[in-house]
Scaffold this active site. Structure first.
Site, PDB file in Angstrom:
ATOM      1  N   ASP A 198      10.508   6.064  -9.755  1.00  0.00           N
ATOM      2  CA  ASP A 198      10.129   6.821 -10.945  1.00  0.00           C
ATOM      3  C   ASP A 198      10.914   8.122 -11.061  1.00  0.00           C
ATOM      4  O   ASP A 198      11.307   8.528 -12.163  1.00  0.00           O
ATOM      5  CB  ASP A 198       8.629   7.129 -10.924  1.00  0.00           C
ATOM      6  N   LYS A 206      -0.691  -4.378  -3.198  1.00  0.00           N
ATOM      7  CA  LYS A 206      -1.984  -3.841  -2.729  1.00  0.00           C
ATOM      8  C   LYS A 206      -2.118  -2.412  -3.251  1.00  0.00           C
ATOM      9  O   LYS A 206      -1.624  -1.462  -2.665  1.00  0.00           O
ATOM     10  CB  LYS A 206      -2.036  -3.878  -1.209  1.00  0.00           C
ATOM     11  N   SER A 266       0.820  -1.211   0.000  1.00  0.00           N
ATOM     12  CA  SER A 266       0.000   0.000   0.000  1.00  0.00           C
ATOM     13  C   SER A 266       0.858   1.267   0.000  1.00  0.00           C
ATOM     14  O   SER A 266       1.530   1.566  -0.976  1.00  0.00           O
ATOM     15  CB  SER A 266      -0.959  -0.047   1.194  1.00  0.00           C
TER      16      SER A 266
END
Length: 683
Positions: free
Chosen positions: A475, A489, A464
């Protein structure tokens, strides 16, 4: 000598059966009929996925209902299932119209079969079954795809095998004939008693589990009782062991440990372990095989300071006979137990000693009460990490490793603000709702707290909010992500009240700024470490009907580095070190061995000598690997593989610690390759 069960049923059982008569026909209440329609509306118009309650969905929901009732194809007969095939196309009408008669009737058929089966088992014990354990037969372990039995004779044969296997498992665990008989009697009497106490709320809950579980694993209906329990867990005021449990066939499996909780601190319980018995301090352990999950949870709960004893089969065990008893002192989980903590690790290299900072972040937390009250010095993950970063910088570290292993998530706002410590304004995560609308969250404050070398250490239990953080760092090119694939998740749930109970509904999905979802696949590390956590047992991809991975449009963002251009060199250096490091060699070999043993372990022998030979051969391989590692580390070898987890606590460099030190080595390599560090936009 054969183990001959001859003891009769006790007077206590006679009293028990007298006070728990066979279940009268259960009927849905008006409140349940009404809430079924409400659930249908919630799924159709509120769920993230495009839910159509049609014949295709009915087929899935019907199959799931059968799996919930009789997943091992051990109670219902082929003609029982055939009698309810109208539900293959009728589950949608049952839900939409609140007409629950047929689903309840199917449960009643299952109930009657199960009740008869437990009585049959007790009759076999009364008659005195000869458990010689000299049969050449084997018991198939996984029967989810087995055909339904054509008649009682076929099920009798299956259950005689299951009865003998249960007795053999106990006998190999050093129980004598009387103990085996008593344990089995307790098990089947308990299952029969609990079955006879089933009420319409229980049946409705099973039906709802099939309805919501056919769409995704995180949407679920909560009865009033379950809703109250859920609220207690959310307030973290529950006094227990700090472990999240899930049903796994007849067993209860540990899905994760609460950071800073009693179980994690004790170190004796691990994800994917199976709990087969529960006992209170000074009392006998109660066998919980076949017991309902909420009943097992009730046994484990207790007052702070009390001790619970658990009979546990380790996740890596290849046979249910290999259990051991552990003790955990119940306690509450305080915010301080989950606070981020930093340290300096020293790494020796040819050019001298290097210092790297490591900050462990167990969860993403915030003291909501203090924050809402306007207190200036409230506790939060971001604030605590910031203090640790400043302290580590003052101590002259050359880089920082953020340890997010086992971090199951928490407050999204904290993941968002934590990213802001390492980037100078920008988006951090995209959230897409059920209508396709995308909300963009990001760091709006200019400047950074730390712009030096950074690595994020993750594992399969990083979920999560942890995945959002790791994905953003990856990124942005702001640092390296090392470890194993994360949980996957990537969905958001909300809790809504119904006229009777509540519904937890998947309403949105997380996406990285690159446009990739964290759902199902998780975050793939730049440099992969082997893992002992089996992804087929733990993780989003192991759950039935998990929503798939997909993408949305990426957003504009600037990058701060280009770690990818160094990955081949970094991986090569890591492989060289790992090949020479006993713990990494062990992890790689043990992961491969566990996968092979799992594929081979599809049935068990009902012959005692053969069973013991098979188990001993499998454990000999595991023990050889463990002792190879221990000898290389200068540790004494073990006589029993099952003792490995206890012994690791006293090691100077256990497996978990080895991963931290290797992450520090990788970060130092990256620092060397990257050269001068500065905070500026890269093209």
């Amino acid at each position: 000598m054969s183990l001959l069960v001859t003891l009769g049923r006790s007077a206590a059982l006679a009293l028990l059966l007298a006070t728990t008569p066979a279940l009268a026909t259960v009927e849905p209440s008006d409140a349940q009929r009404k809430v079924a329609v409400e659930v249908a509306e919630s799924l159709r118009y509120g769920h993230y996925a495009d839910v159509s309650l049609d014949d295709d969905w009915s087929q899935r929901a019907y199959s799931r209902f059968l799996d919930i009732l009789d997943g091992q194809r051990a109670y219902l007969l082929d003609h029982d299932v055939a009698a309810f095939r109208d539900l293959q196309t009728g589950m949608d009408e049952a839900l939409l119209d609140g007409d629950l008669a047929r689903p309840f009737a199917l449960y009643q058929r299952y109930h009657d079969r199960a009740e008869s089966r437990f009585e049959w088992l007790l009759d076999r014990l009364d008659e005195g079954v000869d458990f010689a354990f000299d049969s050449e037969k084997r018991l198939e372990l996984e029967r989810e795809n087995a055909p339904w039995a054509g008649g009682e004779a076929a099920l009798n044969e299956l259950w005689m095998k299951r009865l003998k296997n249960a007795a053999l498992t106990l006998a190999i665990s050093d129980q004598d004939a009387e103990q085996v008989e008593a344990t089995l009697r307790q098990r089947y009497e308990g299952q029969l008693s609990r079955l006879r106490q089933t009420n319409e709320e229980d049946v409705f809950g099973l039906f709802m589990a099939a309805v919501t579980g056919s769409i995704d694993p995180h949407s679920e209906y909560l009865s009033p009782r379950q809703g109250e329990s859920f609220d207690i867990q959310m307030r973290l005021s529950l006094e227990g062991i700090g472990a999240l449990l899930q049903a796994d066939g007849e067993y209860v499996k540990v899905s994760s440990l609460v950071p800073g909780g009693p179980a994690e601190r004790a170190g004796a319980l691990q994800p994917a372990d199976r709990i087969v018995g529960v006992g209170q301090e000074g009392e006998e352990i109660v066998n919980v095989v076949g017991m309902r999950l909420d009943d097992v949870v009730d046994l484990i709960r207790g007052p702070k300071g009390s001790v619970v004893r658990l009979d546990v089969v380790p996740a890596q065990a290849v046979d249910m006979t290999r259990s051991k008893v552990i003790e955990i002192t119940r306690d509450t989980v305080d915010l301080e137990d989950q606070a981020a903590q930093g340290e300096v690790v020293e790494v020796e290299r040819d050019d001298g000693t290097h210092r790297v900072g490591v900050i462990e972040i167990p969860t993403f937390y915030v003291d909501f009460d203090a924050w809402q009250a306007g207190e200036e010095d409230y506790r939060s993950t971001t604030r605590d990490v910031a203090k640790e970063v400043e302290r580590l910088q003052a101590e002259g570290v050359e880089g920082i490793v953020l340890d997010l292993r086992n971090n199951g998530g928490g407050a999204l706002q904290e993941a968002n603000s934590l990213i802001g410590l390492f980037i100078d304004r920008g988006p951090t995560v995209q959230v897409r709702d059920a209508r396709g609308r995308i909300s963009l969250y990001g760091d709006t404050e200019s400047g950074t707290l730390y712009d030096g070398p950074l690595a994020v250490l993750v594992n399969r239990l990083s979920a999560s909010a942890s995945e959002i953080f790791a994905g953003a760092i990856q990124d942005y090119g702001r640092g390296l992500v090392v470890g194993s694939d994360t949980f996957g998740k990537g969905t958001v749930q909300t809790l809504n009240e119904l006229s009777h109970g509540e519904i937890k509904l998947t309403r949105a999905k997380f996406y990285r700024i690159s446009g990739e979802s964290t759902q199902h696949r998780g975050v793939e590390p730049d440099i992969r470490f082997p893992s002992l956590i089996d992804p087929e047992l733990i993780g989003e991809s192991s759950l039935d009907n998990a929503l798939e991975w997909d993408t949305v449009r990426e957003v504009q963002y600037r990058t701060y580095g280009e770690p990818r251009q160094y990955l081949e060199t970094l991986r090569s250096r890591h492989r060289e070190r790992a090949a020479e490091h006993p713990n990494f060699h062990y992890l790689e070999q043990q992961s491969t061995l566990a996968s092979r043993l799992r594929e081979q372990h599809t049935s068990v022998s009902l012959n005692r000598e053969q069973r013991q030979r098979e188990v001993e051969a499998q454990e000999a391989e595991q023990l050889a690997l463990e002792n190879e590692r221990r000898r290389a580390l200068g540790l004494d070898p073990l006589e029993e593989w099952i003792d490995a987890r206890d012994e690791e606590d006293g090691e100077e460099e256990p497996v978990d610690r080895a991963q931290i030190l290797e992450a520090a080595q990788i970060l130092l390599d990256y620092t060397q390759l990257e050269g001068t560090w500065h905070y500026a936009e890269r093209s």
